[in-house]
Design a protein around this motif. Structure first.
Motif: not given
Length: 83
Positions: A18-32, A13-16
């Motif tokens: 610029d992607i989903m407002s810092v929500t933890h998502v699976f890396v390389g996706t926008r799936v929280p 997972i990652s948090s960024n």
């Protein structure tokens, strides 16, 4: 064991901002990550999650592995303190 840190360190997972407002998502996706847990709590569970997000099968299994290891570690710690 900090599950969230392990998942981030293993690049599951990652948090960024610029992607989903810092929500933890699976890396390389926008799936929280929360979506995965929402599916687990729902009626269809893992089956439906895998049908809707087949590309996340490996990451989903890695999440479950990390959680299971954390639970076993916690159980061993609890047992050691009670003995």
């Amino acid at each position: 064991m900090d599950i969230q840190k392990v998942l981030c360190d293993r690049r599951i997972i990652s948090s960024n901002p610029d992607i989903m407002s810092v929500t933890h998502v699976f890396v390389g996706t926008r799936v929280p990550l929360q979506t995965f847990f929402d599916y687990l709590e729902g009626e269809a569970g893992l089956t439906e999650f895998l049908e809707d997000f087949p590309h996340l099968q490996t990451q989903m299994l890695q999440v479950l592995e990390v959680i299971a290891k954390a639970m076993l570690n916690q159980e061993q710690i609890t047992y050691a303190h009670s003995a």
